[in-house]
Motif scaffolding. Structure first.
Motif, PDB file in Angstrom:
ATOM      1  N   GLU A 227     -15.985  71.086  65.659  1.00 37.57           N
ATOM      2  CA  GLU A 227     -14.826  71.336  66.511  1.00 37.57           C
ATOM      3  C   GLU A 227     -14.121  72.586  66.003  1.00 37.57           C
ATOM      4  O   GLU A 227     -13.730  72.654  64.835  1.00 37.57           O
ATOM      5  CB  GLU A 227     -13.855  70.140  66.444  1.00 37.57           C
ATOM      6  CG  GLU A 227     -12.614  70.321  67.315  1.00 37.57           C
ATOM      7  CD  GLU A 227     -11.444  69.415  66.893  1.00 37.57           C
ATOM      8  OE1 GLU A 227     -10.469  69.357  67.653  1.00 37.57           O
ATOM      9  OE2 GLU A 227     -11.513  68.805  65.822  1.00 37.57           O
TER      10      GLU A 227
ATOM     11  N   PHE B 266     -18.880  67.067  61.390  1.00 38.37           N
ATOM     12  CA  PHE B 266     -19.297  65.730  60.961  1.00 38.37           C
ATOM     13  C   PHE B 266     -20.785  65.583  61.208  1.00 38.37           C
ATOM     14  O   PHE B 266     -21.379  66.300  62.017  1.00 38.37           O
ATOM     15  CB  PHE B 266     -18.503  64.639  61.697  1.00 38.37           C
ATOM     16  CG  PHE B 266     -18.949  64.417  63.113  1.00 38.37           C
ATOM     17  CD1 PHE B 266     -18.508  65.244  64.139  1.00 38.37           C
ATOM     18  CD2 PHE B 266     -19.827  63.382  63.432  1.00 38.37           C
ATOM     19  CE1 PHE B 266     -18.932  65.050  65.449  1.00 38.37           C
ATOM     20  CE2 PHE B 266     -20.248  63.186  64.748  1.00 38.37           C
ATOM     21  CZ  PHE B 266     -19.794  64.022  65.746  1.00 38.37           C
TER      22      PHE B 266
ATOM     23  N   VAL C  73     -17.968  64.057  56.806  1.00 42.08           N
ATOM     24  CA  VAL C  73     -16.984  64.702  57.661  1.00 42.08           C
ATOM     25  C   VAL C  73     -16.233  65.697  56.779  1.00 42.08           C
ATOM     26  O   VAL C  73     -16.104  65.493  55.578  1.00 42.08           O
ATOM     27  CB  VAL C  73     -16.026  63.646  58.283  1.00 42.08           C
ATOM     28  CG1 VAL C  73     -15.252  62.881  57.226  1.00 42.08           C
ATOM     29  CG2 VAL C  73     -15.050  64.281  59.269  1.00 42.08           C
TER      30      VAL C  73
ATOM     31  N   ILE D  65     -14.328  59.019  62.441  1.00 41.35           N
ATOM     32  CA  ILE D  65     -14.656  58.935  61.023  1.00 41.35           C
ATOM     33  C   ILE D  65     -13.356  59.075  60.261  1.00 41.35           C
ATOM     34  O   ILE D  65     -12.600  60.013  60.492  1.00 41.35           O
ATOM     35  CB  ILE D  65     -15.612  60.055  60.588  1.00 41.35           C
ATOM     36  CG1 ILE D  65     -16.790  60.163  61.542  1.00 41.35           C
ATOM     37  CG2 ILE D  65     -16.121  59.810  59.173  1.00 41.35           C
ATOM     38  CD1 ILE D  65     -17.761  61.265  61.163  1.00 41.35           C
TER      39      ILE D  65
ATOM     40  N   VAL E 293     -18.736  54.243  65.588  1.00 41.76           N
ATOM     41  CA  VAL E 293     -19.435  55.020  66.609  1.00 41.76           C
ATOM     42  C   VAL E 293     -19.668  54.070  67.753  1.00 41.76           C
ATOM     43  O   VAL E 293     -20.063  52.923  67.517  1.00 41.76           O
ATOM     44  CB  VAL E 293     -20.796  55.523  66.089  1.00 41.76           C
ATOM     45  CG1 VAL E 293     -21.637  56.083  67.216  1.00 41.76           C
ATOM     46  CG2 VAL E 293     -20.580  56.580  65.028  1.00 41.76           C
TER      47      VAL E 293
ATOM     48  N   ARG F 278      -8.077  66.121  67.687  1.00 40.57           N
ATOM     49  CA  ARG F 278      -9.192  65.308  67.204  1.00 40.57           C
ATOM     50  C   ARG F 278      -9.263  65.184  65.689  1.00 40.57           C
ATOM     51  O   ARG F 278      -9.932  64.293  65.176  1.00 40.57           O
ATOM     52  CB  ARG F 278     -10.512  65.882  67.727  1.00 40.57           C
ATOM     53  CG  ARG F 278     -10.733  65.682  69.225  1.00 40.57           C
ATOM     54  CD  ARG F 278     -11.965  66.413  69.714  1.00 40.57           C
ATOM     55  NE  ARG F 278     -13.104  66.170  68.852  1.00 40.57           N
ATOM     56  CZ  ARG F 278     -14.187  66.939  68.772  1.00 40.57           C
ATOM     57  NH1 ARG F 278     -14.265  68.037  69.524  1.00 40.57           N
ATOM     58  NH2 ARG F 278     -15.173  66.645  67.969  1.00 40.57           N
TER      59      ARG F 278
ATOM     60  N   HIS G  12     -11.431  62.184  61.908  1.00 42.74           N
ATOM     61  CA  HIS G  12     -11.981  63.056  62.942  1.00 42.74           C
ATOM     62  C   HIS G  12     -12.511  62.209  64.089  1.00 42.74           C
ATOM     63  O   HIS G  12     -13.298  61.289  63.888  1.00 42.74           O
ATOM     64  CB  HIS G  12     -13.104  63.911  62.330  1.00 42.74           C
ATOM     65  CG  HIS G  12     -13.768  64.835  63.291  1.00 42.74           C
ATOM     66  ND1 HIS G  12     -13.114  65.880  63.886  1.00 42.74           N
ATOM     67  CD2 HIS G  12     -15.043  64.871  63.764  1.00 42.74           C
ATOM     68  CE1 HIS G  12     -13.950  66.519  64.691  1.00 42.74           C
ATOM     69  NE2 HIS G  12     -15.118  65.935  64.634  1.00 42.74           N
TER      70      HIS G  12
ATOM     71  N   PHE H 254     -14.633  62.085  67.701  1.00 49.15           N
ATOM     72  CA  PHE H 254     -15.671  62.854  68.401  1.00 49.15           C
ATOM     73  C   PHE H 254     -16.146  62.080  69.625  1.00 49.15           C
ATOM     74  O   PHE H 254     -15.767  60.934  69.824  1.00 49.15           O
ATOM     75  CB  PHE H 254     -16.837  63.177  67.453  1.00 49.15           C
ATOM     76  CG  PHE H 254     -17.517  61.988  66.867  1.00 49.15           C
ATOM     77  CD1 PHE H 254     -17.077  61.432  65.672  1.00 49.15           C
ATOM     78  CD2 PHE H 254     -18.605  61.407  67.490  1.00 49.15           C
ATOM     79  CE1 PHE H 254     -17.715  60.327  65.129  1.00 49.15           C
ATOM     80  CE2 PHE H 254     -19.246  60.312  66.941  1.00 49.15           C
ATOM     81  CZ  PHE H 254     -18.784  59.774  65.760  1.00 49.15           C
TER      82      PHE H 254
END
Lengths: 331, 331, 331
Positions: free
Chosen positions: A40, A50, A76, C4, C34, C283, C329, C331
Motif C-alpha cells: 500500500e 505484507f 507485515v 494483520i 484472513v 489501512r 494493516h 488488506f
C-alpha cells in the motif's frame, strides 16, 4: 497467488536402509504454497507491505507445518527509501539470498539444507524483526532478530541473522551468518549455540551460470534449536558447486556436486544432482530431477526420509538415489 | 470460490441408541469448501490446470480433515485434446461421476457412502496420478493410481480406480471399479483387499429424472484401507433408486430408497430419503431433508454418528431418523 | 480481505511470577485474520450473506484456534428488511456491539475479557443460529442460540445470548445477556450455569469520546463452558471507564481504567491502560500500548500468560506491566 510443486518419485534404501519406495513427491524445487501479499503506497516513498503464505503438500493436502496456517511467511511492515522493516514469521537471509540463486535443490531432490548440520541454510524463524537495507552500488545488507520469548532470559532461544549480497552484471556474491541460541536452557550460561556461516558466488557466462557455495556449521552441544535437532558438539563444512545451462529458451539443465565433511566425527557425505526444467510457459514447468547420495566414515545423511532414527535420517555409510518427475505451476 | 452448506438438524437414537440430539448440521448436500482453481492456456490445445479445495465445517469452523489445509482436492496437471493428466490428492471417479448425478445424498442426510462397506463410493485418495479421456460419441473413460508409498512394496497401500461414463441426451450411464490394497501388510502376499464396483444410470423425462445405482463391495479381511475401517472378510451390495422432480423452476423434490445387504453376515439396512431444494438464485438454495434408516439382522449402520463403537457407527437393529434444514450458498 | 496485527512486546512477572519476557506479540488491538465475505442480492430486499474468517498469529503463522480453519466466523444466511438470520460459528453480541466501541483492548494489551470470570465479553460460539433486527429509531436488538449437541439433553452445553443497542447522534448504549449451560452434565438438572450481563455507554464530544462499561458474571459452579474454564461457584463484577481523544486526524490516544471485583472470593484486580494509534493511512496504523495490572486479596489475574496454572493465569497478588509496539494493516 501461489505455487504448486508436486509429482511422483522413487527413492531406494528407504525401509531398513535397503527397501525402495515409489510415491507422490512434493517440493521438488520448493514448497507449495498459497498466499496473500500486497503493498500500500503511503506517500513520500513509504509503503506498507505484507505477505502471508500457507505451505501445503499437494500429495496429501496437509499443511506443511502442523497447526500452522501461514507457515511460509506471515509478515507485515514498512518499506521506505531507507530500507524495509518487517515483523512476524520470516525466512532467514540464507533462504532469501543464497538458496534460490546459489545452493538450489528442493526438499525431496537433494539439497544442502537437508544435511543434519545445515538446516539453517533454509529456515523460517518465529517472532522476528527483520531489516533489509536499500541497494547501494549493488550492495545490500540485512539483519534479523528472532525473540526466544523465554521468561527470565532474553537470550534463551534467541536467533539472529546478519547478511549481505552484492550484484553487479553477471556476478552475485552473498554471505550470511546465523546464530541460534539453545531455547531449553533456563540459565543461558549453560545453553548451547548453533552457528552457521554461508558464502556464495554465482557468475553468468551467456547461457551458462556457474555457482559455488560454502557453509560452515558449529554446534557447541545438545539443545533445543529452531532449525536443527539436538546433537552433541560438532563442526562441519559443506561445499556445493553447480552449473546451469540454458539449452534452449525453454529448457535448462543443472548439475551440482555437494560435499559435506563433519570434521569432529570425521565422516563425510557427497551428493550429485541433475535437474532438468522444461518451461511450458512462464507459469508452468515440467521438472525431472535425479540425485545420488554417498555416505562415508559413518555418516547417516539422507535425501528422502527413511525409517532410520539416526541423525540425518539415513543409515550409516548407506548410499541413496532419488528420482522425481513433476510439474510446477504458479498462479 | 467456494460453497457453504450448513443448517440445523435433529436425529434420534444417537446417545445409547435411544437419546435424540438437536444441533448444527454440516454437509447436508455436500462438504463446505473454499478453494482456488484455474486454467492457463499453453497453446496448441494444451493447458495447465489446478484445483485446491479447503474443506471445513461451518458449525465449528474446523477443517473437515484434521491437519489438512486442502483436504478436498489438491491437484495440478495438464489438459489436452488427448485427455487430462493430473497429480496430487484427488477424488475417485465414483465421486466425480456417480455421487452427484446418481446416488446423491450428503454426509449428514442419508447417503449410500455412509454404509460401512461403501465408503469408497465417495473417496479422495492421497498420492495419485489421474487420467481422464476426452469424450468420444458421449463416452468418457478414466483411470487413477494412488501410491501406497510403502518401502519395500509397491502394492502395499496402493489404490487404483477405473471408470467410464456415457451421456447421450437424457441418458447417463456410469460404472467404476475401486481397488484398495491393505497398507498395513509388510508382506503384500498377506495383505487384504477392498474391491468396490459401482454401476449407475439416470434418465430425464422432462421435469422428472429417474436414477438407479448399484454398488458391490468385497472386503477380503482386516487391514488398513484409505476409505474403510478395518473389518473382517465380508461381501455386501447396495441398490439405490431415486426420483427428482422439478415442481417449479425454483423447487425440486427428490425421493430415494436405498437397500443394503451384507450377504456374508446376512444383515441388511434400508434408507428412505426425501429432499427439497428451493433455489433463491443460482447461487443460494434452501434445503430440507428427512431420512429414515432401518437396520435388520444385526446391522448397525447409522445416518448420523452415535456413541456406539460398532462398525457402521450405530446400534444393532436400531432405526434412526434424521432431519436437516439448511442453506447452501456458492461464492 | 484481512487484517494483520502484530509487533513486539514486553511483560514482567511472567516466569515464576517474577521473570520478565520480551518477544513477538499478536493481537494488540485484535486477532489477525484472513477471510472471505460477500453479499448476493436476491431481489425484493432479500440478500444472501456469508463470512468466513481464518484467525492466525503472525509471530508464528499458527492458526489462532488449533484445528480450526475459520475460527473467527463461519456464517451464512439471509439479510432482509425484517432482519438478518444466520447460521454457523458466530461471535456473540458483546463482541459485536460492546468490545470494539466500549470496552476495547486486545488479547495481549489489557482487556476486560481476559479476566477469568469475563471471557464471554468476547466469545465466538459453535453451532449457532443468530438473528439481528433492523434498526428502529436508533434501536437494534438481537438474539442467538448455540446448540450444545448433547444426545438426550437439548440444554446441556446450550448457549443463548440476547442483546440490544441504541445509537443516536453521539450516544451509544448497549446491553447483552449471555447464558452458557454446562456441557458436561449428563443430567442437566445437575449442570452449572455461567451468566454474564454487560452494559455499556459511550458519548462523543467532538474529538473526545467517553466510554463506560459494566459486566456482571455469575458462575453457579464447576462445568464445561464454551468460554470459561471450570471454576467453583462465584460472582464478580467489572467496571471499565475510558477516554479516546483525537489529538490530530491521524493520532488518537486512549486511557482506560478497569476494576474487577470477585464478591464471592473477596478479591479484586485493577488495570490501567494507555493506547496510542497513529494512522499512516486508512489501512495502516502504528500502535503503542502500555497496561498495568494490580491484583489484591488473592486475585491471580494476568495481562499476558505466565507459567502459573492458577485461575486467571497469573500469580496471587502479583502485579504485571505489559508494553506492546506494533503495526496493524488491513488488506
Amino acid at each position: 497467488s501461489g505455487v504448486i510443486d508436486t509429482g511422483i518419485g522413487y527413492a531406494n534404501n528407504v525401509g531398513n536402509g535397503t527397501q525402495s519406495k515409489v510415491g507422490g513427491t512434493d517440493s521438488i524445487l520448493g514448497v507449495s504454497n498459497v498466499g496473500f501479499s500486497g503493498k500500500e503506497d503511503l506517500g513520500g516513498g513509504l509503503s506498507a507491505i505484507f505477505n502471508l503464505q500457507a505451505g501445503f503438500n499437494p500429495t496429501t493436502g496437509a499443511q506443511s507445518a502442523s497447526g500452522q496456517l501461514f507457515s511460509r511467511n506471515a509478515l507485515v511492515g514498512l518499506d521506505s527509501p531507507g530500507g524495509k522493516l518487517t515483523v512476524g514469521k520470516q525466512w532467514n537471509f540464507n533462504d532469501d539470498w543464497l538458496v534460490g540463486s546459489i545452493f538450489k535443490g528442493g526438499y525431496n531432490s537433494g539439497a544442502i539444507f537437508k544435511f543434519s548440520e545445515f538446516d539453517a541454510v533454509s529456515e523460517i524463524y518465529n517472532n522476528t524483526v527483520k531489516y533489509v537495507s536499500p541497494t547501494f552500488s549493488g550492495f545490500q545488507g540485512g539483519a534479523m532478530l528472532g525473540f526466544g520469548e523465554a521468561a527470565g532470559s532474553v537470550r534463551s532461544g534467541q536467533v539472529y541473522n546478519l547478511a549481505g549480497r552484492y550484484q553487479q552484471g553477471p556476478l552475485l556474491l552473498a554471505a550470511s551468518y546465523d546464530h541460534e541460541q539453545d531455547g531449553n536452557a533456563s540459565l543461558i550460561s549453560n545453553g548451547s549455540l548453533y552457528k552457521l556461516v554461508t558464502l556464495g558466488a554465482s557468475y553468468g557466462f551467456g547461457a551458462l551460470t556457474a555457482r559455488l557455495g560454502y557453509a560452515h556449521s558449529d554446534i557447541s552441544g545438545p539443545g533445543v534449536f529452531q532449525s536443527i535437532p539436538s546433537q552433541s558438539a560438532r563442526k562441519a563444512y559443506a561445499v556445493e558447486a553447480g552449473l546451469d545451462y540454458a539449452f534452449t529458451p525453454a529448457f535448462t539443465g543443472s548439475a551440482d556436486a555437494i560435499y559435506r565433511k563433519n570434521t569432529t566425527l570425521a565422516n563425510n557425505s557427497k551428493v550429485y544432482r541433475l535437474l532438468g526444467i522444461y518451461s511450458l510457459s512462464k507459469r508452468t514447468s515440467l521438472i525431472a530431477n535425479i540425485a545420488h547420495l554417498n555416505n562415508a566414515g559413518g555418516a547417516s545423511e539422507s535425501l528422502v526420509a527413511t525409517n532410520s532414527t539416526a541423525i540425518g535420517g539415513g543409515y550409516a555409510n548407506q548410499s541413496q538415489t532419488a528420482v522425481a518427475l513433476g510439474i510446477r505451476h504458479l498462479f
